[in-house]
Design an enzyme around this catalytic site. Structure first.
Site: not given
Ligand code: GLN
Length: 492
Positions: A79, A178, A154
């Site tokens: 990532k 995410s 994400s």
């Molecule tokens: N969708 C969640 C957010 O926007 C989680 C994102 C994540 O785990 N980085 O914060």
């Protein structure tokens, strides 16, 4: 060999060790697939072909010399939130479009030490804020199951790359879902470890008390191999735990399903917006686990309604603090021709950050401001404790807790949900981060549009082995994790 991308991590490990194929062949095979198919999936931000081939040759030499680990010569995608020395690390942001880290994240360094071959860096929502990967400066990534849909976020690039067989496995990070939600949207297995199990050193911070790295792959077995590399104490991360690491591969059959008590939170299956197909597939998977010997126990998680507001105060509050370092002065994007210092700060941040990141910085700064600190931030921290206690109480009577990973399957690209609609989609994942617990997603079938559905299992602290073991045994008895999207079936 034209089908190297169909092999599991264990098969890759054995094939490399037994000289059935070389790491160079395997790496070239993946690079060819990426060159041909990623024009449609758009999972990679950076492909590091030259470096990958050099690493592959070194891996082949190590295998010949007898100094290989189980994963020497196996390719991986990281990532783009993990710092990689000499390779661009963008976190999906214009702010870091020109950023080359002077050091490797611990997770990356451990991967290198284990002989993994880095294929490249994969796309993500900007600074990991989002659930679709559309919040990336580099544009949307497609879901391999239907290219008109998002892969989730994400860690959407990680999920899409693995689901299209453009990497055998990938690293992800999970601040509020995410890893689990994109794994769910793309039909993969993804593990969010307990807070502190995996080093955050060199992992670009979103919300430091919630962030945790973990593996994304096709199966629990594949995840276990990567966990064996990722997990462990790191002197460079003061929040990483000094606790012995399990051998996650050796423990894959270590938990008995017979007698396993699976908690089914009443509140979770009454959430407005829970898709009927998602509910049905999750219930079928629980039925299967019951047939395998598990006991389903109805439980209460009374704080469910507080999850979204609590997370969406704490995460932006921490983000606003973490992201204050991007000031246009030290590194990253800098606005052109500033008239004075204030103008430099303002324009660097306005031009360098995307809309969702700016929204969160504003919310977080507001929640932390002197007049509202007690009313919002402190209160959210108190509720956070109650959410954690809710889980701990549940774990007095059950071994794991079951939930969907997300209320829906993958959204269409460009669906343009309002921020609140988007945030509500995180209902099943964010409490796990607030409590610091481990949780896993496993694919358990498809909806009427042939988009994957995921089952989430939440464990007590440090129960990563147990979660992987339960899913591994489920996967020995079912074949959802072996299903491949049409694009993954294409040859390069
Ligand atoms: N969708 C969640 C957010 O926007 C989680 C994102 C994540 O785990 N980085 O914060």
């Amino acid at each position: 060999m034209t089908d190297l991308h169909r092999l599991s991590i264990r098969e890759l490990s054995e094939g490399l060790a037994g000289a059935k194929f070389s790491s160079r062949e395997l790496t070239e095979h993946y690079l060819k697939r990426i060159a041909k198919l990623d024009t449609q999936v758009k999972s990679y931000v950076t492909v590091t072909a030259e470096q990958a081939l050099a690493q592959a040759d070194a891996a082949d030499a190590a295998i010949k010399a007898g100094t290989a680990t189980a994963l020497t010569g196996v390719p991986i995608a990281h990532k783009d939130i993990f710092c990689t020395q000499g390779i661009k690390t963008t976190a999906g942001s214009k702010m870091l479009d020109n950023f080359i880290s002077p050091y490797d994240a611990t997770v990356v360094a451990k991967g290198k030490a284990a002989g993994l071959v880095t294929l490249g860096k994969v796309n993500m929502d900007e600074f990991a804020m989002g659930s679709t990967s559309e919040n990336s400066f580099y544009g949307a990534t497609a879901n391999p199951w239907n290219l008109g849909h998002v892969p989730g976020g994400s860690s959407g690039g990680s999920a899409a790359a693995v689901a299209a067989d453009l990497a055998p496995f990938a690293t992800g990070t999970d601040t509020g879902g995410s890893i689990r939600q994109p794994a769910s949207f793309c039909g993969l297995t993804g593990l969010k470890p307990s807070y502190g199990r995996v080093s955050r050193f060199g992992m670009i911070a979103y919300a430091s008390s919630l962030d945790q790295g973990g593996p994304m792959a096709r199966s629990a077995e594949d995840c276990a191999y990567l966990m064996n590399v990722m997990a462990g104490h790191d002197a460079k991360d003061s929040t990483s735990v000094e606790k012995d690491v399990d051998d996650y591969v050796a423990n894959l059959n270590g938990t008995a399903i017979q007698g396993l008590r699976i908690g089914i939170p009443k509140q979770y299956f009454n959430v407005a917006g829970l898709d009927a197909d998602v509910k049905a597939r999750v219930e079928e998977s629980l039925k299967k686990l019951e047939e395998m010997g598990a006991t389903l126990v109805e439980i209460d998680l009374n704080m469910t309604e507080a999850y979204v507001p609590t997370y969406y105060l704490i995460a932006p509050a921490e983000a606003s603090s973490n992201l204050s370092r991007y000031d246009g002065v030290r590194y990253g994007y800098r606005a052109e021709n500033p008239v004075d210092l204030m103008d430099l700060y303002k324009r660097s941040r306005s031009e360098g950050f995307g809309a969702e990141v700016q929204r969160r910085i504003l919310i977080g700064t507001y929640a932390l401001s002197a007049g509202y600190y007690d009313a919002y931030y402190v209160k959210a921290q108190k509720v956070r404790r109650l959410i954690q206690q809710d889980f701990l109480k549940a774990f007095e009577s059950v071994d794991v807790i079951a939930a969907p990973a997300a209320p829906t399957t993958a959204y269409k690209i460009g669906a343009n949900l309002s921020p609140v609609e988007m945030y509500l989609g995180d209902i099943y994942t964010i409490a796990v981060n607030l409590a610091g617990l481990p949780a896993i997603n496993a694919p358990v079938g498809f909806d009427k549009d042939n988009l994957p559905v995921g089952l989430q299992l939440i464990g007590n602290y440090w129960s990563e082995s147990q979660l992987l073991s339960v899913v591994h045994q489920y996967q020995q008895a079912t074949d959802w994790h072996t299903k491949r999207a049409a694009i993954a079936e294409e040859n390069a």
